[in-house]
Design an enzyme around this catalytic site. Structure first.
Site, short mmCIF file in Angstrom:
data_model
loop_
_atom_site.label_atom_id
_atom_site.label_comp_id
_atom_site.label_asym_id
_atom_site.label_seq_id
_atom_site.Cartn_x
_atom_site.Cartn_y
_atom_site.Cartn_z
N HIS A 198 0.83 -1.20 0.00
CA HIS A 198 0.00 0.00 0.00
C HIS A 198 0.87 1.26 0.00
CE1 HIS A 198 -4.16 0.94 -0.08
NE2 HIS A 198 -4.34 1.26 1.18
N TYR A 255 -3.77 8.82 7.30
CA TYR A 255 -3.83 7.47 6.75
C TYR A 255 -4.42 7.54 5.35
CZ TYR A 255 -2.07 5.55 11.00
OH TYR A 255 -1.25 5.25 12.04
N ASN A 300 -6.91 6.54 3.73
CA ASN A 300 -8.31 6.87 3.48
C ASN A 300 -8.62 8.35 3.63
OD1 ASN A 300 -8.43 4.13 3.28
ND2 ASN A 300 -9.76 3.82 5.04
N ASP A 323 -0.80 2.35 -5.36
CA ASP A 323 -0.83 0.91 -5.61
C ASP A 323 -2.14 0.48 -6.27
OD1 ASP A 323 -1.93 1.59 -2.86
OD2 ASP A 323 -2.62 -0.47 -3.04
N ASN A 365 -9.56 3.40 -1.62
CA ASN A 365 -10.11 4.38 -0.70
C ASN A 365 -9.34 5.70 -0.66
OD1 ASN A 365 -12.33 2.83 0.07
ND2 ASN A 365 -11.12 1.72 1.59
#
Length: 167
Positions: A29, A74, A76, A101, A122
């Site tokens: 990620h 983060y 999201n 990614d 997300n």
């Protein structure tokens, strides 16, 4: 808010997506952060100024002034940093290049798009929500997908690359 560029300033944002923290440092990620780290080594410019809820640094690429952005929210919530930096420099969405990614691509394969949907990512969903458009360029970096239909994609993307995969 994003449609008039300051003259003489940053002309592009290169947004490299990842998650902050050592536990995520070498995960799939974090391919955006890993790419930014490689660019840092190549240019000698440190992306370590904490601004706009991101680690940032300015480089010149192809004759253009580029602000590299590594959001420290983060994944999201990546759109927060994009909106803050883009708003400050008045960068239009078509000059905000996002690198991230993609599990639908084989490991190491790139896909470049001028715009498009979030495709289930997300971080991209949040950027679209904050910019109010999906019309921004992106570079998807393939991280592959886990074998078997019962494998959890979340565990896969926050899993580490093997030594062979990192090469």
């Amino acid at each position: 808010m994003f449609f008039q560029k300051k003259s003489g300033g940053v002309e592009w944002l290169l947004v490299c997506l990842g998650n902050p923290g050592k536990e995520y440092a070498n995960t799939r990620h974090n391919i955006g952060f890993l790419a930014a780290d490689a660019l840092e080594k190549r240019t000698g410019v440190k992306f370590n100024k904490l601004k706009y809820r991101a680690l940032t640094g300015e480089v010149t690429l192809g004759g253009q002034r580029v602000l590299v952005v590594k959001p420290q929210t983060y994944m999201n919530l990546s759109g927060e940093a994009v909106k803050l930096a883009g708003g400050f420099y008045k960068i239009p969405p078509e000059r905000i290049l996002v690198l991230y990614d993609d599990v639908s691509l084989p490991l190491g394969k790139l896909r470049i798009r001028a715009s498009g949907s979030a495709g289930g990512h997300n971080g991209i969903k949040n950027i679209i929500a904050h910019l109010g458009t999906d019309a921004f360029p992106r570079i998807k970096v393939g991280v592959g997908a886990p074998e078997g239909a019962d494998r959890d994609l979340v565990d896969w993307v926050i899993g580490n690359f093997s030594q062979a995969q990192r090469k």
